[in-house]
Design an enzyme around this catalytic site. Structure first.
Site, PDB file in Angstrom:
ATOM      1  N   CYS A 187       0.801  -1.221   0.000  1.00  0.00           N
ATOM      2  CA  CYS A 187       0.000   0.000   0.000  1.00  0.00           C
ATOM      3  C   CYS A 187       0.833   1.270   0.000  1.00  0.00           C
ATOM      4  CB  CYS A 187      -0.939   0.001   1.208  1.00  0.00           C
ATOM      5  SG  CYS A 187      -1.851  -1.537   1.360  1.00  0.00           S
ATOM      6  N   HIS A 327      -3.100   7.621   6.443  1.00  0.00           N
ATOM      7  CA  HIS A 327      -3.241   6.321   5.783  1.00  0.00           C
ATOM      8  C   HIS A 327      -4.647   5.780   6.056  1.00  0.00           C
ATOM      9  CE1 HIS A 327      -1.986   2.708   3.840  1.00  0.00           C
ATOM     10  NE2 HIS A 327      -2.068   1.958   4.930  1.00  0.00           N
ATOM     11  N   GLU A 338      -1.624   4.660  13.941  1.00  0.00           N
ATOM     12  CA  GLU A 338      -1.352   5.922  13.246  1.00  0.00           C
ATOM     13  C   GLU A 338      -1.713   7.109  14.135  1.00  0.00           C
ATOM     14  OE1 GLU A 338      -1.867   8.039   8.878  1.00  0.00           O
ATOM     15  OE2 GLU A 338      -3.246   6.420   9.427  1.00  0.00           O
ATOM     16  N   LYS A 359      -9.711   7.507   2.275  1.00  0.00           N
ATOM     17  CA  LYS A 359     -10.107   6.121   2.029  1.00  0.00           C
ATOM     18  C   LYS A 359     -11.532   5.851   2.509  1.00  0.00           C
ATOM     19  CE  LYS A 359      -5.532   3.868   2.179  1.00  0.00           C
ATOM     20  NZ  LYS A 359      -4.665   5.030   2.513  1.00  0.00           N
ATOM     21  N   HIS A 364      -9.762   1.474  -0.295  1.00  0.00           N
ATOM     22  CA  HIS A 364      -8.302   1.362  -0.271  1.00  0.00           C
ATOM     23  C   HIS A 364      -7.815   0.894  -1.631  1.00  0.00           C
ATOM     24  CE1 HIS A 364      -4.302   0.879   0.884  1.00  0.00           C
ATOM     25  NE2 HIS A 364      -4.422   0.220   2.038  1.00  0.00           N
ATOM     26  N   PHE A 423       1.893  -3.493   3.939  1.00  0.00           N
ATOM     27  CA  PHE A 423       2.268  -4.801   4.467  1.00  0.00           C
ATOM     28  C   PHE A 423       3.764  -5.024   4.220  1.00  0.00           C
ATOM     29  CE2 PHE A 423      -2.084  -7.176   4.041  1.00  0.00           C
ATOM     30  CZ  PHE A 423      -2.585  -6.417   5.085  1.00  0.00           C
TER      31      PHE A 423
END
Length: 436
Positions: A187, A327, A338, A359, A364, A423
């Site tokens: 991502c 994010h 976050e 998002k 996403h 990831f």
């Protein structure tokens, strides 16, 4: 020392870094063109306007039959027909994600006003990231292999599937011969593409870069895999409310698809051709969690270093940042960590800052998400408007900052950060500020 016609002083520094050296003056980089194809619109401007309006791009998946799937919702690009953009023969050679990249790149180039016939094409590069690449093509050709044998697999299978081919196609279309590759960091892929392109221009490897990301992984294997991880929402009865970052009832992210390509340009080059300048791309930082294959580091430790690094790289202080495009995936661990990271970096001021997750509207977009969110960051400093986090209804005690709930706000934005975490523990933070 001269790089790309610009003078640099390469000076040694003292202490632990005395053998590394540092550039004392980097070339300034500005945004001169943007293109996007997203669940919210078929252009960068359409996507931005839908963000400000708080529109959700989530709905029932139509790309494949979801009858046997736990998750039946996604954020698809709407009203898309490749034959509106490519002839039939050309379209068959490209995976959906590559098609998206080509369309976004064409918009960005047109938006920039660039005439490549007047430019040194050796000084123009392309870096387009994708976290997964040609997933749909892989599944289709694998099905042919199993059902019809190896000779029925398309000769274009490999170039349709690989994650760097979008950059290759764009460079071929425009005959651009500067730095050219793809970035793959889940991502954070588009974020790495943008940050790497910033460096290429700052240090003289190019004068112009086309950078961003593309993804089209709403596929049987893609959804099944994320379902098995319990990473995506199963709120099938209320698709538009499924993506709800920082909300106490969040239950996983919503898979999206699309692309974003941004034209980055060395400032003096842009001024010389009379380009419209949207904003200045002033800083970036890449870090690693080195913690877990999917879970973020506790308290967002890697994100902390990324945000601090981007602010420093931009020549700013934490107090200079007015807005963070988070994010904000709508997963329990990401949103909590976050939030903790933002508090660590900004201290008490974190509670006064505007933070939002677009998002909540786009879903996403995986490897393309950082590109679309970078465009939102650019527009925020250009128009002094901050898009909302929609579906924010139930406060989470662990997520207690100002997430601009449910409606956009008008607010002076001189500098903004855009966060992307992937990831594997990949962290990217990009800093955009007003061009002055």
């Amino acid at each position: 020392m001269y790089l790309g016609g610009q003078r640099f002083r390469f000076m040694p520094v003292s202490g632990d870094d005395r053998n590394k050296g540092t550039f004392m003056n980097k070339r300034r980089v500005v945004v001169t063109g943007m293109g996007s194809l997203s669940p919210l619109g078929n252009s960068a401007e359409e996507t931005w306007k839908a963000m400000l309006a708080g529109v959700s791009g989530v709905g029932k998946i139509t790309i494949f039959d979801t009858e046997d799937y736990t998750t039946k919702i996604g954020a698809e690009v709407k009203d898309y027909d490749p034959l509106n953009h490519f002839d039939k023969k050309e379209a068959r050679k490209m995976d959906r994600y590559t098609q998206f990249a080509m369309i976004a790149a064409e918009e960005a180039v047109n938006n920039s006003g660039l005439d490549f016939s007047k430019e040194d094409r050796d000084r123009i590069g392309v870096i387009i990231g994708s976290g997964i690449g040609g997933m749909l093509s892989f599944e289709e050709e694998h099905s042919k292999l199993l059902n019809k044998g190896p000779r029925r697999v398309s000769p274009f299978f490999i170039p349709m599937m690989i994650g760097d081919i979008a950059s290759g196609y764009v460079s071929i279309k425009y005959n651009l011969k500067g730095p050219n590759y793809g970035t793959v960091s889940a991502c954070a892929s588009a974020g790495h593409a943008l940050g790497s392109s910033l460096r290429a221009i700052q240090y003289g490897d190019a004068d112009i870069m086309l950078a961003g990301g593309a993804e089209a992984a709403i596929s049987p294997m893609g959804v099944a895999g994320f379902n098995s991880m319990k990473a995506i929402s199963t709120r099938n009865d209320e698709p538009q409310k499924a993506s709800r970052p920082f909300d106490a009832e969040r239950s996983g992210f919503v898979m999206g698809e699309g692309a974003a390509v941004i034209v980055l340009e060395e400032l003096e080059h842009a001024l010389a051709r009379g380009a419209k300048i949207y904003a200045e791309f002033s800083g970036m930082a890449f870090t690693a969690d080195a913690h877990h294959i999917t879970m973020p580091a506790p308290e967002g430790e890697g994100a902390v270093r990324a945000m601090r690094g981007a602010v420093k790289d931009a020549g700013l202080q934490p107090d200079d940042i007015d807005y963070i495009n988070a994010h904000g995936t709508s997963t329990s661990a990401n949103d909590r960590n976050e939030t903790a990271a933002i508090k660590t970096v900004f201290g008490k001021r974190a509670y006064d800052m505007s933070i939002s997750s677009t998002k909540s509207m786009t879903g996403h977009l995986l490897g393309a998400s950082a590109g679309v969110e970078f465009i939102a960051a650019v527009y925020s400093v250009l128009e002094n408007k901050i898009p909302p986090t929609i579906n924010y209804e139930f406060p989470d005690p662990d997520c207690d900052l100002n997430y601009v709930p449910n409606a956009m706000i008008a607010h002076e934005v001189n500098a903004t950060l855009s966060n992307s975490f992937g990831f594997g523990g990949h962290n990217v933070c990009l800093c955009v500020k007003k061009y002055k």
